[in-house]
Design an enzyme around this catalytic site. Structure first.
Site, PDB file in Angstrom:
ATOM      1  N   TYR A  27      16.555 -31.960 -72.967  1.00 44.49           N
ATOM      2  CA  TYR A  27      17.235 -30.675 -73.005  1.00 44.49           C
ATOM      3  C   TYR A  27      18.683 -30.898 -73.436  1.00 44.49           C
ATOM      4  O   TYR A  27      19.328 -31.859 -72.995  1.00 44.49           O
ATOM      5  CB  TYR A  27      17.194 -29.997 -71.637  1.00 44.49           C
ATOM      6  CG  TYR A  27      17.890 -28.649 -71.618  1.00 44.49           C
ATOM      7  CD1 TYR A  27      17.313 -27.549 -72.249  1.00 44.49           C
ATOM      8  CD2 TYR A  27      19.121 -28.486 -70.988  1.00 44.49           C
ATOM      9  CE1 TYR A  27      17.951 -26.317 -72.249  1.00 44.49           C
ATOM     10  CE2 TYR A  27      19.760 -27.261 -70.987  1.00 44.49           C
ATOM     11  CZ  TYR A  27      19.175 -26.183 -71.615  1.00 44.49           C
ATOM     12  OH  TYR A  27      19.808 -24.966 -71.627  1.00 44.49           O
TER      13      TYR A  27
ATOM     14  N   ASP B  14      32.458 -23.545 -70.635  1.00 40.90           N
ATOM     15  CA  ASP B  14      31.238 -22.947 -71.189  1.00 40.90           C
ATOM     16  C   ASP B  14      31.389 -21.422 -71.246  1.00 40.90           C
ATOM     17  O   ASP B  14      30.768 -20.681 -70.500  1.00 40.90           O
ATOM     18  CB  ASP B  14      30.044 -23.337 -70.317  1.00 40.90           C
ATOM     19  CG  ASP B  14      28.720 -22.826 -70.864  1.00 40.90           C
ATOM     20  OD1 ASP B  14      28.632 -22.572 -72.081  1.00 40.90           O
ATOM     21  OD2 ASP B  14      27.772 -22.678 -70.059  1.00 40.90           O
TER      22      ASP B  14
ATOM     23  N   ASP C  32      20.248 -25.229 -76.116  1.00 42.70           N
ATOM     24  CA  ASP C  32      20.836 -23.977 -75.643  1.00 42.70           C
ATOM     25  C   ASP C  32      21.630 -23.358 -76.792  1.00 42.70           C
ATOM     26  O   ASP C  32      22.645 -23.906 -77.219  1.00 42.70           O
ATOM     27  CB  ASP C  32      21.743 -24.306 -74.459  1.00 42.70           C
ATOM     28  CG  ASP C  32      22.504 -23.119 -73.904  1.00 42.70           C
ATOM     29  OD1 ASP C  32      22.364 -22.003 -74.431  1.00 42.70           O
ATOM     30  OD2 ASP C  32      23.248 -23.319 -72.923  1.00 42.70           O
TER      31      ASP C  32
ATOM     32  N   ASP D  76      23.019 -20.320 -76.690  1.00 37.57           N
ATOM     33  CA  ASP D  76      23.865 -19.250 -76.153  1.00 37.57           C
ATOM     34  C   ASP D  76      23.335 -17.870 -76.547  1.00 37.57           C
ATOM     35  O   ASP D  76      22.156 -17.609 -76.422  1.00 37.57           O
ATOM     36  CB  ASP D  76      25.315 -19.448 -76.595  1.00 37.57           C
ATOM     37  CG  ASP D  76      25.998 -20.588 -75.851  1.00 37.57           C
ATOM     38  OD1 ASP D  76      25.445 -21.065 -74.846  1.00 37.57           O
ATOM     39  OD2 ASP D  76      27.080 -21.015 -76.281  1.00 37.57           O
TER      40      ASP D  76
ATOM     41  N   HIS E  26      16.780 -21.581 -76.908  1.00 41.19           N
ATOM     42  CA  HIS E  26      16.759 -20.317 -76.171  1.00 41.19           C
ATOM     43  C   HIS E  26      17.993 -19.480 -76.492  1.00 41.19           C
ATOM     44  O   HIS E  26      19.092 -19.994 -76.702  1.00 41.19           O
ATOM     45  CB  HIS E  26      16.577 -20.526 -74.661  1.00 41.19           C
ATOM     46  CG  HIS E  26      17.625 -21.336 -73.966  1.00 41.19           C
ATOM     47  ND1 HIS E  26      18.855 -20.839 -73.626  1.00 41.19           N
ATOM     48  CD2 HIS E  26      17.604 -22.614 -73.506  1.00 41.19           C
ATOM     49  CE1 HIS E  26      19.548 -21.761 -72.984  1.00 41.19           C
ATOM     50  NE2 HIS E  26      18.815 -22.852 -72.910  1.00 41.19           N
TER      51      HIS E  26
ATOM     52  N   GLU F 270      20.087 -16.048 -75.130  1.00 42.11           N
ATOM     53  CA  GLU F 270      20.240 -15.296 -73.895  1.00 42.11           C
ATOM     54  C   GLU F 270      20.696 -13.862 -74.139  1.00 42.11           C
ATOM     55  O   GLU F 270      21.102 -13.500 -75.250  1.00 42.11           O
ATOM     56  CB  GLU F 270      21.210 -16.014 -72.962  1.00 42.11           C
ATOM     57  CG  GLU F 270      22.614 -16.119 -73.494  1.00 42.11           C
ATOM     58  CD  GLU F 270      23.399 -17.214 -72.787  1.00 42.11           C
ATOM     59  OE1 GLU F 270      24.494 -16.905 -72.273  1.00 42.11           O
ATOM     60  OE2 GLU F 270      22.938 -18.369 -72.763  1.00 42.11           O
TER      61      GLU F 270
ATOM     62  N   CYS G  20      29.038 -19.191 -68.057  1.00 42.68           N
ATOM     63  CA  CYS G  20      28.033 -20.019 -67.404  1.00 42.68           C
ATOM     64  C   CYS G  20      27.082 -19.161 -66.586  1.00 42.68           C
ATOM     65  O   CYS G  20      27.494 -18.243 -65.870  1.00 42.68           O
ATOM     66  CB  CYS G  20      28.719 -21.051 -66.514  1.00 42.68           C
ATOM     67  SG  CYS G  20      27.578 -22.018 -65.514  1.00 42.68           S
TER      68      CYS G  20
ATOM     69  N   ARG H  26      16.189 -16.234 -72.796  1.00 39.66           N
ATOM     70  CA  ARG H  26      16.788 -16.390 -71.469  1.00 39.66           C
ATOM     71  C   ARG H  26      17.342 -15.040 -71.030  1.00 39.66           C
ATOM     72  O   ARG H  26      18.041 -14.371 -71.800  1.00 39.66           O
ATOM     73  CB  ARG H  26      17.903 -17.422 -71.516  1.00 39.66           C
ATOM     74  CG  ARG H  26      18.734 -17.465 -70.242  1.00 39.66           C
ATOM     75  CD  ARG H  26      19.753 -18.571 -70.282  1.00 39.66           C
ATOM     76  NE  ARG H  26      20.988 -18.179 -69.630  1.00 39.66           N
ATOM     77  CZ  ARG H  26      22.052 -18.963 -69.473  1.00 39.66           C
ATOM     78  NH1 ARG H  26      22.019 -20.194 -69.936  1.00 39.66           N
ATOM     79  NH2 ARG H  26      23.138 -18.529 -68.881  1.00 39.66           N
TER      80      ARG H  26
ATOM     81  N   GLU I   3      17.156 -17.000 -65.670  1.00 42.61           N
ATOM     82  CA  GLU I   3      18.304 -17.720 -65.136  1.00 42.61           C
ATOM     83  C   GLU I   3      18.669 -17.247 -63.729  1.00 42.61           C
ATOM     84  O   GLU I   3      18.554 -16.055 -63.404  1.00 42.61           O
ATOM     85  CB  GLU I   3      19.505 -17.554 -66.075  1.00 42.61           C
ATOM     86  CG  GLU I   3      20.787 -18.247 -65.629  1.00 42.61           C
ATOM     87  CD  GLU I   3      20.668 -19.762 -65.586  1.00 42.61           C
ATOM     88  OE1 GLU I   3      19.812 -20.266 -64.829  1.00 42.61           O
ATOM     89  OE2 GLU I   3      21.447 -20.441 -66.289  1.00 42.61           O
TER      90      GLU I   3
ATOM     91  N   ASN J 210      15.546 -23.723 -64.173  1.00 39.92           N
ATOM     92  CA  ASN J 210      16.804 -24.444 -64.341  1.00 39.92           C
ATOM     93  C   ASN J 210      17.258 -24.984 -62.991  1.00 39.92           C
ATOM     94  O   ASN J 210      17.691 -24.232 -62.121  1.00 39.92           O
ATOM     95  CB  ASN J 210      17.865 -23.495 -64.917  1.00 39.92           C
ATOM     96  CG  ASN J 210      19.212 -24.173 -65.101  1.00 39.92           C
ATOM     97  OD1 ASN J 210      19.347 -25.380 -64.977  1.00 39.92           O
ATOM     98  ND2 ASN J 210      20.228 -23.368 -65.404  1.00 39.92           N
TER      99      ASN J 210
END
Length: 303
Positions: A48, A62, A89, A91, A116, A118, A126, A161, A195, A217
């Site tokens: 990952y 982040d 990731d 974002d 992914h 989101e 974050c 996500r 998440e 996660n």
């Protein structure tokens, strides 16, 4: 030697095959290409690549400061060093739906097995911090639809996500997350990353509500309790990630080593905690490079 012998397309195909088996796949987070090799060596199922780790690697928080170019470049460096599939990731997709489409094709070209996207507002924050805001359902759907339409390799995993669980308390937040996840699956998501689920029962409720794979996660110091792989497998979770764990451990060890240098003036007391030179050389295939080099530069200089 050099990079992975397995092509990106084959990694994706094999990953999809294993994902369809229903078993739990374990994806520790790699913080650099060498750690990805070690994850493979230790027998895990995939790698990952965390957005939080990529931003932290640059000394940044982040909060959406990294660019597609930075993420794709570093993700490619990591993914090509292992035979394992790598999920990155992405974002919020780095912009509007057209940007999301470009993101997916760029990550395909970089050799990733999946990504992914989101449903937070852009710029994001974050996933385990308070005060997150998600976009409306129409915007979230457009992102995933653009991602699914843009991919050229049907085995490239489009994961959606949703961070909506944190926008309401208790059952209300979970119900909102389930409804959003179902809408994202209808839009073309192959898998769901719910998440900040707070309990094992919430993960189980999400698993029962969806017909696609789900990801758990297990990040430390966050909203979710840290469940074991067996606990997650028992309720039917398909992928588990430890996104920042290896970076946290490495940075903790580095901090302790620097303290030892300040206090003792040397690192003799830390030798037992270090990766031995022989183990490092084995991990990077030093002997194979040496043999190759010798086979090429095999001339002698006449005197």
């Amino acid at each position: 030697m050099l990079y992975s012998k397995t092509t990106p397309a084959e990694k994706r195909r094999l990953f999809r095959e294993r994902l369809s088996s229903g078993e739990l796949l374990r994806f520790p987070g790699a913080f650099n290409p060498l750690s990805a090799r070690l994850i493979e060596r230790k027998g895990f199922d995939g790698v990952y690549i965390s957005g939080a780790v990529l931003s932290a690697d640059l000394g940044l928080p982040d909060i959406g400061l990294t660019t597609l170019t930075e993420v794709a470049g570093r993700a490619q460096q990591i993914a090509r060093m292992t035979e394992l599939p790598a999920i990155v990731d992405a974002d919020t997709g780095f912009g509007e739906p057209m940007n999301v489409a470009r993101t997916i094709q760029t990550l395909e070209d970089a050799g990733l097995a999946g990504a992914h996207i989101e449903d937070q507002i852009n710029p994001k924050r974050c996933g385990h911090l308070d005060g997150k805001t998600v976009v409306d359902e129409d915007t979230a759907i457009k992102r995933i639809r653009a991602a699914a339409d843009a991919r050229r390799d049907p085995d490239f995993l489009i994961m959606a996500r949703t961070d909506i669980r944190a926008t309401a308390d208790g059952r209300a937040g979970l119900d909102l997350a389930v409804d959003r996840a179902k809408a994202l699956v209808d839009a073309g998501a192959d898998a769901i990353f719910p998440e900040a689920m707070r309990t094992l029962e919430e993960f189980e409720a999400m698993r029962k509500a969806l017909d696609v794979p789900i990801l758990a996660n297990m990040t430390e110091f966050g909203k979710s309790e840290l469940f074991s792989s067996q606990q997650l497998a028992d309720i039917g979770v398909n992928i588990v990630i430890w996104p920042v764990s290896m970076l946290r451990i490495a940075m903790g060890a580095t901090g302790r080593a620097l303290d030892a240098l300040n206090e003792e003036g040397h690192l003799t007391s830390k030798l037992g905690e270090m990766q031995h030179r022989a183990d490092l050389y084995d991990l990077i295939d030093y002997e194979d490079y040496n043999r190759f080099d010798t086979s090429v530069f095999n001339f002698t200089v006449e005197r």
